[in-house]
Design an enzyme around this catalytic site. Structure first.
Site, PDB file in Angstrom:
ATOM      1  CB  SER A  49      -0.962  -0.041   1.193  1.00 44.73           C
ATOM      2  OG  SER A  49      -2.121   0.713   0.915  1.00 44.73           O
ATOM      3  CE  LYS A  79     -17.259  20.292  11.263  1.00 42.24           C
ATOM      4  NZ  LYS A  79     -16.019  20.474  10.484  1.00 42.24           N
TER       5      LYS A  79
END
Length: 261
Positions: free
Chosen positions: A86, A138
């Protein structure tokens, strides 16, 4: 006047080790060491990577620092150890040459973002969150509620953007088409031997093989050239716990370039 010590450095191999998860502390140490390699005019760097990856931004900053180092005239050889997956792959692709053991675990090209839905558990223990927010999204990935379709769409777009950046960097670094990279960049892992067939590494061998490759690129004596270690990592339990804590804090709600079996 060229000082004798500087002339000597121009005939040496620099070595930097990137081990463990790639997060803030690792990024600061490695980037600082890369600046030292450039300042001291080493002709070639041996970058030893033994990492499952880590946070996106920190991996990108090390990658960019390696590209700047190459632009200064220093060549880079990456040596994959037990694992370079990765984010480790993202960093390694900034090198001129990559050497891996035949059994190295590599690949895992992809992005992961995970949150925890604890809604049912919180209900059972009588805990309820009261949230005041400035916008609809949010509190995205808040643990007290499932993802809405709108939230899932936003996060998927975020992941897709980060994934596209990863694929583009690998394609450019390994001189492959993005289509070719996407054919195996689905999160799968593969061995160093398989990576060689895919064009993800250049040579199979251990770190000494990589050292010899670095010496050859710089026109140095392969038998006598020994690396100079820079940016030594602090050893100890506290440092390891700090790295793990940084990763755990990023694991919930932040895109990661990380392989975690």
């Amino acid at each position: 006047m060229v000082w004798p010590l500087r002339r000597q450095r121009r005939k040496r191999i620099a070595r930097i080790s990137l081990t463990g998860p790639i997060a803030g502390a690792a990024r600061k140490r490695v980037v600082k060491a890369l600046r030292q390699v450039e300042e001291r005019k080493f002709p070639v760097l041996l970058l030893r990577i033994d990492s499952p990856g880590g946070t996106v931004g920190d991996s990108q900053e090390i990658h960019q620092a390696l590209l700047r180092l190459r632009e200064s005239g220093c060549q880079v050889v990456a040596s994959y150890g037990n694992i370079s997956a990765s984010g480790g792959v993202y960093v390694g692709c900034a090198a001129d040459r990559i050497v891996a053991n035949a059994g190295t675990i590599t690949g895992s090209i992809g992005v992961i973002l995970r949150g925890n839905n604890l809604e049912k558990l919180l209900e059972r223990v009588g805990i309820r969150f009261e949230t005041v927010k400035s916008g609809l999204y949010k509190d995205i990935l808040s643990p007290d509620k499932p993802l809405s379709e709108g939230e899932r769409s936003i996060l998927q777009a975020l992941i897709d953007s980060s994934y596209g950046q990863f694929v583009a960097a690998v394609a450019q670094g390994r001189k492959l088409s993005e289509e070719t990279v996407r054919s195996f960049a689905d999160g799968r892992v593969f061995s160093g031997a398989q990576a060689l067939d895919l064009g993800m590494v250049d040579l199979l061998g251990d770190e000494d093989t990589a050292r010899r490759e670095a010496a050859r690129l710089a026109g140095l004596d392969e038998e006598k050239s020994q690396p100079v270690e820079l940016g030594k990592e602090r050893a100890g339990l506290v440092q390891k716990l700090r790295q793990e804590l940084q990763l755990q804090l990023a694991w919930g709600g932040q895109p990661l370039w990380l392989f975690r079996p």
